[in-house]
Motif scaffolding. Structure first.
Motif, PDB file in Angstrom:
ATOM      1  N   GLY A  13     -24.988 124.949  23.002  1.00 23.58           N
ATOM      2  CA  GLY A  13     -26.399 124.573  23.037  1.00 23.58           C
ATOM      3  C   GLY A  13     -26.833 123.897  24.320  1.00 23.58           C
ATOM      4  N   VAL A  14     -25.936 123.795  25.306  1.00 24.99           N
ATOM      5  CA  VAL A  14     -26.305 123.195  26.590  1.00 24.99           C
ATOM      6  C   VAL A  14     -27.041 124.243  27.421  1.00 24.99           C
ATOM      7  N   PRO A  15     -28.229 123.913  27.959  1.00 25.35           N
ATOM      8  CA  PRO A  15     -28.974 124.887  28.759  1.00 25.35           C
ATOM      9  C   PRO A  15     -28.128 125.467  29.893  1.00 25.35           C
ATOM     10  N   ALA A  16     -28.280 126.779  30.111  1.00 26.06           N
ATOM     11  CA  ALA A  16     -27.452 127.474  31.092  1.00 26.06           C
ATOM     12  C   ALA A  16     -27.632 126.928  32.503  1.00 26.06           C
ATOM     13  N   ASP A  17     -28.857 126.486  32.852  1.00 30.09           N
ATOM     14  CA  ASP A  17     -29.077 126.028  34.229  1.00 30.09           C
ATOM     15  C   ASP A  17     -28.318 124.734  34.536  1.00 30.09           C
ATOM     16  N   LEU A  18     -27.863 124.022  33.501  1.00 28.08           N
ATOM     17  CA  LEU A  18     -27.094 122.805  33.738  1.00 28.08           C
ATOM     18  C   LEU A  18     -25.629 123.121  34.032  1.00 28.08           C
ATOM     19  N   LEU A  19     -25.190 124.313  33.673  1.00 25.32           N
ATOM     20  CA  LEU A  19     -23.774 124.638  33.781  1.00 25.32           C
ATOM     21  C   LEU A  19     -23.442 125.616  34.906  1.00 25.32           C
ATOM     22  N   GLY A  20     -24.460 126.202  35.538  1.00 24.64           N
ATOM     23  CA  GLY A  20     -24.206 127.217  36.572  1.00 24.64           C
ATOM     24  C   GLY A  20     -23.346 126.692  37.704  1.00 24.64           C
ATOM     25  N   GLY A  21     -23.701 125.527  38.232  1.00 25.25           N
ATOM     26  CA  GLY A  21     -22.934 124.953  39.339  1.00 25.25           C
ATOM     27  C   GLY A  21     -21.519 124.608  38.917  1.00 25.25           C
ATOM     28  N   TYR A  22     -21.347 124.193  37.683  1.00 30.74           N
ATOM     29  CA  TYR A  22     -20.022 123.842  37.187  1.00 30.74           C
ATOM     30  C   TYR A  22     -19.120 125.073  37.114  1.00 30.74           C
ATOM     31  N   LEU A  23     -19.643 126.197  36.611  1.00 30.63           N
ATOM     32  CA  LEU A  23     -18.832 127.417  36.529  1.00 30.63           C
ATOM     33  C   LEU A  23     -18.463 127.931  37.913  1.00 30.63           C
ATOM     34  N   SER A  24     -19.368 127.752  38.857  1.00 29.19           N
ATOM     35  CA  SER A  24     -19.041 128.147  40.238  1.00 29.19           C
ATOM     36  C   SER A  24     -17.892 127.308  40.773  1.00 29.19           C
ATOM     37  N   VAL A  25     -17.893 126.013  40.474  1.00 30.14           N
ATOM     38  CA  VAL A  25     -16.808 125.122  40.897  1.00 30.14           C
ATOM     39  C   VAL A  25     -15.484 125.565  40.278  1.00 30.14           C
ATOM     40  N   LEU A  26     -15.514 125.907  38.964  1.00 29.86           N
ATOM     41  CA  LEU A  26     -14.295 126.353  38.293  1.00 29.86           C
ATOM     42  C   LEU A  26     -13.765 127.645  38.899  1.00 29.86           C
ATOM     43  N   ALA A  27     -14.686 128.572  39.161  1.00 32.19           N
ATOM     44  CA  ALA A  27     -14.265 129.858  39.729  1.00 32.19           C
ATOM     45  C   ALA A  27     -13.645 129.674  41.107  1.00 32.19           C
ATOM     46  N   ALA A  28     -14.261 128.814  41.933  1.00 36.09           N
ATOM     47  CA  ALA A  28     -13.740 128.582  43.282  1.00 36.09           C
ATOM     48  C   ALA A  28     -12.374 127.916  43.223  1.00 36.09           C
ATOM     49  N   CYS A  29     -12.216 126.973  42.304  1.00 38.89           N
ATOM     50  CA  CYS A  29     -10.938 126.269  42.180  1.00 38.89           C
ATOM     51  C   CYS A  29      -9.841 127.208  41.698  1.00 38.89           C
ATOM     52  N   ALA A  30     -10.190 128.074  40.741  1.00 44.61           N
ATOM     53  CA  ALA A  30      -9.200 129.029  40.229  1.00 44.61           C
ATOM     54  C   ALA A  30      -8.778 130.008  41.308  1.00 44.61           C
ATOM     55  N   ALA A  31      -9.721 130.382  42.185  1.00 42.88           N
ATOM     56  CA  ALA A  31      -9.422 131.378  43.224  1.00 42.88           C
ATOM     57  C   ALA A  31      -8.689 130.779  44.418  1.00 42.88           C
ATOM     58  N   THR A  32      -9.016 129.555  44.795  1.00 41.85           N
ATOM     59  CA  THR A  32      -8.475 128.982  46.040  1.00 41.85           C
ATOM     60  C   THR A  32      -7.562 127.786  45.805  1.00 41.85           C
ATOM     61  N   GLY A  33      -7.679 127.164  44.620  1.00 41.14           N
ATOM     62  CA  GLY A  33      -6.892 125.956  44.363  1.00 41.14           C
ATOM     63  C   GLY A  33      -7.510 124.698  44.929  1.00 41.14           C
ATOM     64  N   ARG A  34      -8.689 124.840  45.580  1.00 36.32           N
ATOM     65  CA  ARG A  34      -9.334 123.658  46.170  1.00 36.32           C
ATOM     66  C   ARG A  34     -10.207 122.954  45.134  1.00 36.32           C
ATOM     67  N   LEU A  35     -10.165 121.628  45.190  1.00 36.91           N
ATOM     68  CA  LEU A  35     -11.017 120.835  44.307  1.00 36.91           C
ATOM     69  C   LEU A  35     -12.455 120.832  44.824  1.00 36.91           C
ATOM     70  N   PRO A  36     -13.428 120.509  43.977  1.00 34.88           N
ATOM     71  CA  PRO A  36     -14.837 120.524  44.420  1.00 34.88           C
ATOM     72  C   PRO A  36     -15.091 119.517  45.539  1.00 34.88           C
ATOM     73  N   GLY A  37     -15.913 119.934  46.503  1.00 38.20           N
ATOM     74  CA  GLY A  37     -16.264 119.072  47.629  1.00 38.20           C
ATOM     75  C   GLY A  37     -17.436 118.162  47.302  1.00 38.20           C
ATOM     76  N   ARG A  38     -17.877 117.400  48.317  1.00 36.07           N
ATOM     77  CA  ARG A  38     -18.951 116.434  48.110  1.00 36.07           C
ATOM     78  C   ARG A  38     -20.251 117.107  47.662  1.00 36.07           C
ATOM     79  N   ALA A  39     -20.582 118.240  48.278  1.00 30.51           N
ATOM     80  CA  ALA A  39     -21.830 118.925  47.915  1.00 30.51           C
ATOM     81  C   ALA A  39     -21.790 119.380  46.461  1.00 30.51           C
ATOM     82  N   ASP A  40     -20.603 119.880  46.039  1.00 28.24           N
ATOM     83  CA  ASP A  40     -20.470 120.309  44.643  1.00 28.24           C
ATOM     84  C   ASP A  40     -20.623 119.130  43.693  1.00 28.24           C
TER      85      ASP A  40
END
Length: 350
Positions: A13-40
């Motif tokens: 029930g959480v609005p999708a626009d609140l989670l978009g940036g979070y899923l991008s962070v997860l995808a980037a971490c899974a692909a590169t192993g890097r943790l989220p940066g300051r902008a994220d």
């Protein structure tokens, strides 16, 4: 990512626009192993604040984060930990900001209320029913109180804990602690004074009468403050002064010319006594306060009973009035009260 976003949003029930940036962070971490940066992290904090503003519970937001981590590829739990912390940080900051805004709005409302500028819409927001009658109790401490004094928070928390936030208003006005409570909530005034007694060592309180509406609150506030002032001028010993018990004094002051004439005519001759009018005026005051008991009056003044008898006889000879006569006693007592109100003999009569 869109399909994952839709699944998580649908399940939690959480609005999708609140989670978009979070899923991008997860995808980037899974692909590169890097943790989220300051902008994220900043973006996630903004999403957390937005969730707070929209009323999404924090535990629901956290559940959505964990659910998304279950669906996406493994190895992203470091990003999950940081992301949830960022969400929570933004969420809590938004809540703190809302509390600060509400507190500022409440202080402004109370200030307007005590000056007669409050409106019904704001009053209802803070739980006041303006048609009801309210009583104002004012406490003057030895030193004027500031709006940030910890005493205010201590007293307010105790009262709100017992009576609820919509029944009690506690604030500082002109350096004095003020409590506004419904007249129907008779225990509130006593509890307020009990809490004050535990926080302050030297204080005096005035209690106004019950009056309806915002204008009535201003009237009750004025009565409470005037009760303290009258207590000072009359030398009253009581720590708590009630406006209802002092109604005669505003009546006396209303016709200042008449009370001045009464003091001058009845008590003016006392200035001819050795030592001036002061000691004899104090004697009359002590006798009246002791209901005519000379022994009790002597104890109050720290003199002998014989001295009281001698002074009363001196007063009778100088003024022609005696406390032993019921009619003359009333005239003398009224004149003594008038003298205290006019601060005579310290200040000459006009």
């Amino acid at each position: 990512m869109d399909s994952v976003l839709a699944r998580v949003s649908g399940a939690t029930g959480v609005p999708a626009d609140l989670l978009g940036g979070y899923l991008s962070v997860l995808a980037a971490c899974a692909a590169t192993g890097r943790l989220p940066g300051r902008a994220d992290i900043d973006g996630l904090r903004e999403s957390g604040a937005l969730a707070a503003e929209r009323g999404v519970p924090l535990h629901v937001l956290a559940d959505a984060c964990l659910h998304a981590a279950e669906i996406t590829a493994g190895g992203a739990f470091g990003a999950v930990r940081r992301s949830v912390a960022a969400f929570a940080e933004g969420y809590e900051e938004a809540q703190r900001a809302a509390v600060v805004r509400e507190d500022a709005a409440r202080r402004l409302f109370v200030d307007d209320l005590l000056r007669g500028r409050a409106d019904a819409e704001r009053a209802e927001h803070f739980g006041l029913r303006l048609a009801e009658a309210y009583v104002v109790t004012v406490v003057r401490a030895e030193e004027p109180l500031a709006g940030t004094d910890p005493v205010i928070g201590t007293v307010e928390r105790a009262l709100v804990g017992r009576f609820g936030s919509h029944n009690i208003l506690v604030a500082v006005n002109d350096g004095m602690l003020v409590c506004v409570s419904p007249a129907s909530l008779t225990a509130a005034g006593g509890e307020f004074l009990h809490r004050v007694r535990s926080c302050l060592t030297s204080w005096r309180a005035g209690v106004g009468r019950a009056h309806p509406g915002p204008g009535g609150i201003v009237t009750s506030l004025r009565e409470a403050a005037n009760a303290i002032e009258l207590g000072d001028r009359l030398g009253l010993r009581a720590q708590v002064l009630r406006a209802a018990d002092l109604l005669v004094f505003p009546v006396l002051l209303r016709d200042r010319g008449a009370i001045t004439d009464l003091v001058s005519t009845v008590l003016g001759p006392l200035t001819a006594a050795r030592g001036g009018a002061g000691p004899l005026l104090d004697t009359l005051e002590a006798v009246f306060a002791s209901q005519g008991n000379h022994t009790a009056a002597a104890r109050r003044l720290g003199v002998s009973t014989r001295a009281i008898t001698y002074r009363l006889e001196r007063i009778r000879r100088l003024t022609g009035f005696s406390p032993a006569d019921s009619t003359q006693r009333f005239t003398l007592e009224t004149a003594v009260l008038g003298a205290r109100l006019l601060e005579w003999p310290e200040r000459p009569l006009p």
